[in-house]
Motif scaffolding. Structure first.
Motif, mmCIF file in Angstrom:
data_model
loop_
_atom_site.group_PDB
_atom_site.id
_atom_site.type_symbol
_atom_site.label_atom_id
_atom_site.label_comp_id
_atom_site.label_asym_id
_atom_site.label_seq_id
_atom_site.Cartn_x
_atom_site.Cartn_y
_atom_site.Cartn_z
ATOM 1 N N UNK A 124 11.738 -0.953 -6.075
ATOM 2 C CA UNK A 124 10.865 -0.157 -5.205
ATOM 3 C C UNK A 124 9.717 0.345 -6.074
ATOM 4 N N UNK A 125 8.511 -0.111 -5.784
ATOM 5 C CA UNK A 125 7.349 0.194 -6.611
ATOM 6 C C UNK A 125 6.490 1.275 -5.977
ATOM 7 N N UNK A 126 5.736 2.020 -6.790
ATOM 8 C CA UNK A 126 4.742 2.930 -6.228
ATOM 9 C C UNK A 126 3.681 2.107 -5.491
ATOM 10 N N UNK A 127 2.990 2.706 -4.570
ATOM 11 C CA UNK A 127 1.986 1.981 -3.792
ATOM 12 C C UNK A 127 0.834 1.471 -4.633
ATOM 13 N N UNK A 128 0.303 0.332 -4.217
ATOM 14 C CA UNK A 128 -0.878 -0.244 -4.863
ATOM 15 C C UNK A 128 -2.104 0.282 -4.123
ATOM 16 N N UNK A 129 -3.043 0.846 -4.859
ATOM 17 C CA UNK A 129 -4.253 1.390 -4.256
ATOM 18 C C UNK A 129 -5.284 0.292 -4.036
ATOM 19 N N UNK A 130 -6.128 0.481 -3.045
ATOM 20 C CA UNK A 130 -7.121 -0.505 -2.662
ATOM 21 C C UNK A 130 -8.023 -0.900 -3.840
ATOM 22 N N UNK A 131 -8.420 0.038 -4.665
ATOM 23 C CA UNK A 131 -9.261 -0.251 -5.818
ATOM 24 C C UNK A 131 -8.609 -1.232 -6.777
ATOM 25 N N UNK A 132 -7.303 -1.113 -6.977
ATOM 26 C CA UNK A 132 -6.578 -2.016 -7.866
ATOM 27 C C UNK A 132 -6.549 -3.426 -7.279
ATOM 28 N N UNK A 164 16.107 6.074 -2.574
ATOM 29 C CA UNK A 164 14.713 6.494 -2.755
ATOM 30 C C UNK A 164 14.401 7.699 -1.870
ATOM 31 N N UNK A 165 13.575 8.590 -2.390
ATOM 32 C CA UNK A 165 13.126 9.741 -1.610
ATOM 33 C C UNK A 165 12.118 9.252 -0.574
ATOM 34 N N UNK A 166 12.252 9.742 0.663
ATOM 35 C CA UNK A 166 11.350 9.348 1.741
ATOM 36 C C UNK A 166 10.708 10.605 2.326
ATOM 37 N N UNK A 167 9.362 10.653 2.276
ATOM 38 C CA UNK A 167 8.609 11.758 2.883
ATOM 39 C C UNK A 167 7.348 11.197 3.524
ATOM 40 N N UNK A 168 6.640 12.030 4.265
ATOM 41 C CA UNK A 168 5.364 11.626 4.862
ATOM 42 C C UNK A 168 4.222 11.707 3.859
ATOM 43 N N UNK A 169 4.478 12.233 2.676
ATOM 44 C CA UNK A 169 3.450 12.413 1.662
ATOM 45 C C UNK A 169 3.296 11.114 0.853
ATOM 46 N N UNK A 170 2.062 10.628 0.746
ATOM 47 C CA UNK A 170 1.815 9.410 -0.034
ATOM 48 C C UNK A 170 2.106 9.672 -1.517
ATOM 49 N N UNK A 171 2.447 8.611 -2.232
ATOM 50 C CA UNK A 171 2.728 8.648 -3.670
ATOM 51 C C UNK A 171 3.983 9.453 -4.021
ATOM 52 N N UNK A 192 0.840 -1.193 0.000
ATOM 53 C CA UNK A 192 0.000 0.000 0.000
ATOM 54 C C UNK A 192 0.885 1.257 0.000
ATOM 55 N N UNK A 193 0.327 2.408 -0.400
ATOM 56 C CA UNK A 193 1.096 3.652 -0.374
ATOM 57 C C UNK A 193 1.506 4.042 1.047
ATOM 58 N N UNK A 194 2.686 4.611 1.163
ATOM 59 C CA UNK A 194 3.168 5.229 2.400
ATOM 60 C C UNK A 194 3.292 4.238 3.566
ATOM 61 N N UNK A 195 3.796 3.023 3.284
ATOM 62 C CA UNK A 195 3.980 2.040 4.357
ATOM 63 C C UNK A 195 5.453 1.773 4.672
ATOM 64 N N UNK A 196 6.383 2.399 3.930
ATOM 65 C CA UNK A 196 7.800 2.268 4.242
ATOM 66 C C UNK A 196 8.607 1.429 3.272
ATOM 67 N N UNK A 197 8.119 1.212 2.067
ATOM 68 C CA UNK A 197 8.869 0.428 1.081
ATOM 69 C C UNK A 197 10.193 1.111 0.729
ATOM 70 N N UNK A 198 10.154 2.413 0.505
ATOM 71 C CA UNK A 198 11.378 3.158 0.153
ATOM 72 C C UNK A 198 12.333 3.225 1.335
ATOM 73 N N UNK A 199 11.803 3.375 2.530
ATOM 74 C CA UNK A 199 12.639 3.386 3.734
ATOM 75 C C UNK A 199 13.339 2.043 3.909
ATOM 76 N N UNK A 200 12.611 0.953 3.687
ATOM 77 C CA UNK A 200 13.199 -0.387 3.777
ATOM 78 C C UNK A 200 14.330 -0.546 2.776
ATOM 79 N N UNK A 201 14.096 -0.118 1.541
ATOM 80 C CA UNK A 201 15.137 -0.214 0.514
ATOM 81 C C UNK A 201 16.377 0.586 0.915
ATOM 82 N N UNK A 202 16.183 1.807 1.366
ATOM 83 C CA UNK A 202 17.317 2.637 1.786
ATOM 84 C C UNK A 202 18.101 1.982 2.922
#
Length: 73
Positions: A59-67, A31-38, A13-23
């Motif tokens: 490192x992928x963009x977040x998957x949205x619930x609708x998808x 990867x850029x890490x911010x509190x802003x989703x997407x 999901x978006x904004x769960x720490x995927x980029x932080x984990x990679x870093x």
């Protein structure tokens, strides 16, 4: 001994720490890490290299619930 290569996709999901984990795994701010989703909008590749193996992280963009609901049908 031959070197091994493994590919790992960080998906979630978006904004769960995927980029932080990679870093943290790479010990480098790739990867850029911010509190802003997407913040991650495009696929980012990071490569971890050891003496006997390489791991390629995606490192992928977040998957949205609708998808997710769309993929279940």
């Amino acid at each position: 001994m031959e070197n091994k290569v493994c590919r790992v996709a960080l998906i979630g999901r978006p904004n769960v720490g995927k980029s932080t984990l990679l870093n943290n795994i790479l010990k480098y701010n790739l990867s850029i890490v911010t509190n802003v989703a997407q913040t991650t909008r495009d696929l980012i590749k990071g490569i971890y290299t050891d003496k006997n193996y390489q791991i390629i992280f995606y490192d992928t963009p977040g998957i949205h619930k609708g998808l997710i609901y769309y993929l279940k049908d």
